[in-house]
Enzyme design. Sequence first.
Site, short mmCIF file in Angstrom:
data_model
loop_
_atom_site.label_atom_id
_atom_site.label_comp_id
_atom_site.label_asym_id
_atom_site.label_seq_id
_atom_site.Cartn_x
_atom_site.Cartn_y
_atom_site.Cartn_z
N MET A 347 0.85 -1.19 0.00
CA MET A 347 0.00 0.00 0.00
C MET A 347 0.89 1.24 0.00
O MET A 347 1.51 1.57 1.01
CB MET A 347 -0.93 0.01 1.22
N GLY A 350 4.48 1.56 -4.48
CA GLY A 350 4.77 1.55 -5.91
C GLY A 350 5.46 2.83 -6.35
O GLY A 350 5.30 3.90 -5.74
N SER A 351 6.21 2.75 -7.44
CA SER A 351 6.99 3.90 -7.90
C SER A 351 6.12 5.06 -8.34
O SER A 351 6.55 6.22 -8.28
CB SER A 351 7.91 3.47 -9.05
N CYS A 353 3.02 5.62 -7.04
CA CYS A 353 1.96 5.71 -6.03
C CYS A 353 2.33 6.75 -4.97
O CYS A 353 3.47 6.78 -4.50
CB CYS A 353 1.74 4.35 -5.39
N GLY A 387 4.74 -4.06 -5.30
CA GLY A 387 5.21 -2.69 -5.19
C GLY A 387 6.59 -2.57 -4.59
O GLY A 387 7.04 -3.41 -3.81
N ARG A 464 -10.73 1.53 -7.79
CA ARG A 464 -9.65 1.00 -6.95
C ARG A 464 -9.45 1.83 -5.69
O ARG A 464 -9.04 1.34 -4.66
CB ARG A 464 -8.35 0.95 -7.76
N GLU A 535 27.70 2.98 0.40
CA GLU A 535 28.84 2.11 0.12
C GLU A 535 28.44 0.97 -0.81
O GLU A 535 29.23 0.52 -1.65
CB GLU A 535 29.37 1.53 1.44
#
Length: 550
Positions: A347, A350-351, A353, A387, A464, A535
């Site tokens: 929830m 996502g990239s 969202c 996600g 949705r 690193e």
Amino acid sequence: MPLTNGDVMADSPKLTHNKKILDHKDALEYLGKIYKHQDGLDVQTLLDSRSHGGLTYNDFLVLPGYIGFPASEVALDTPVTKRISLKTPLLSSPMDTVTEHSMAIHMALLGGLGVIHHNCSAEDQAEMVRKVKRFENGFILDPVVLSPTTTVGEAKQLKEKWGFGGFPVTENGTLRSKLIGMITTRDIQFHPNSNDPVTSVMSTDLVTAPSGTTLTEANAVLSKSRKGKLPIVDSSHNLISLLSRSDLMKNLHYPLASKLPHSKQLICAAAIGTRPEDKERLQKLADAGLDIVILDSSQGNSIFQIEMIKYIKSNHPALDVIGGNVVTVAQAANLIAAGVDGLRIGMGSGSACITQEVMAVGRPQAASVFNVSSFAAEFGVPCIADGGIQNVGHIVKGLALGASTVMMGGLLAGTTESPGNYFVSREGQLVKAYRGMGSIDAMEDKKAGSSAKVAAKSDAGKARYFSEGDRLLVAQGVSGSVLDRGSVTKFVPYLLAGLQHSLQDIGMKSLTALRESVRDGTVRFELRTVSAQAEGNVHGLHSFDKKLYS
């Protein structure tokens, strides 16, 4: 004898003062019996939110184990629902810039699964399901059959519609009618008169096999013949089913393909909402041959989803149902009790969202996956980590934390098989459009209904995010673009090879072994500070070219 500066020295520096040096042959015994401290953290300690807060995939690493096998021996088969397993743990997201029939077909051929989006009419979605189911078969039990009165022009239209041009011709134009010929693409491609009946150009020199022939026997007959199709007929020469040479070749080229054991058709999944009209949509999808339905909601713990799960289990018992999305054990428990066959976890990670930012609701993905999948495992319910997947390492971490599969959106949106066209960005790079289903663009899309009025109320983006009745839309996603990644036929094998090498480094020969070893504490983890993350990435270079595979 110790050497210092190239000279033999009688007295060399010691690692420690006044401490006996143990015999190197006793190292393993010392490790097991005396040296009690274990490297890193077990998964319960790592994901203790009270101590470390909510973690994402970048916040930790998996510690290496012992390599005693080649990476090629790592098995990646895994369940996606209670009843259905895949050869690879990769799924494509039901987003309208990620998965339509082309992506679903190729993901299934590569051993995964593509979930067809529902931001379109029910008829269009059902048509995409049919294209997936007809792409690869064993015995084709419902072939497209032509009658003697079918014209060459109509045969060309059928080829354009279905994507193949080999059709049997029977006396009545139906299955279980007498077979009189076969039409192929070569027969009609350059035929000048489209009004001629197919009987004027069809082939009558047919190779057939009798009813009762096994799939192995039929494939052997087909491989020896020069024909593209092998009709299966009964004793009266009535057409019973069909076998395709192209399917035989697909079996050779795609040995991991996700197929049903009885029909040899590709496994097909599609998403729907939880509105009353989605029951009609589901019926159309089931009639088209759907195998798995995913209930698509940003917050799955609702009365609407619970009632839909019960409805599907009662009225469509042959379908497997995946519920979600969820990020807490309490959410998962309600859906498990309702009867889901799988869960989708995530929830706001996502990239594309922005739910966590705008709504202040959600959970970091690593914490979500571990807690929900641990609970769901008690009931035999597989989980999808949906996600936050940006690279192979994130796939490994999601699977290590208990997910049986991972779902990708932005990572696959730039591939050839995703919907949409390429364009050149301002920087001169080849890109494709990508948008979250909670973006204003997706919620205002007019493709979902039969008219603009219907679409405004019923598109998948609004459904949705429970925004169908809202006069003012609040975005929970963004629109953007992603770089070209080429075809999934090259990109997905790269992901799988990386996954196999990662499990080899961890010392695990299968995903099942990985999950069990994480659970019993054999596989260990380490938290990463901000400096450790820096690193672990490329650093200290003036410039570099990050080529991921060749």
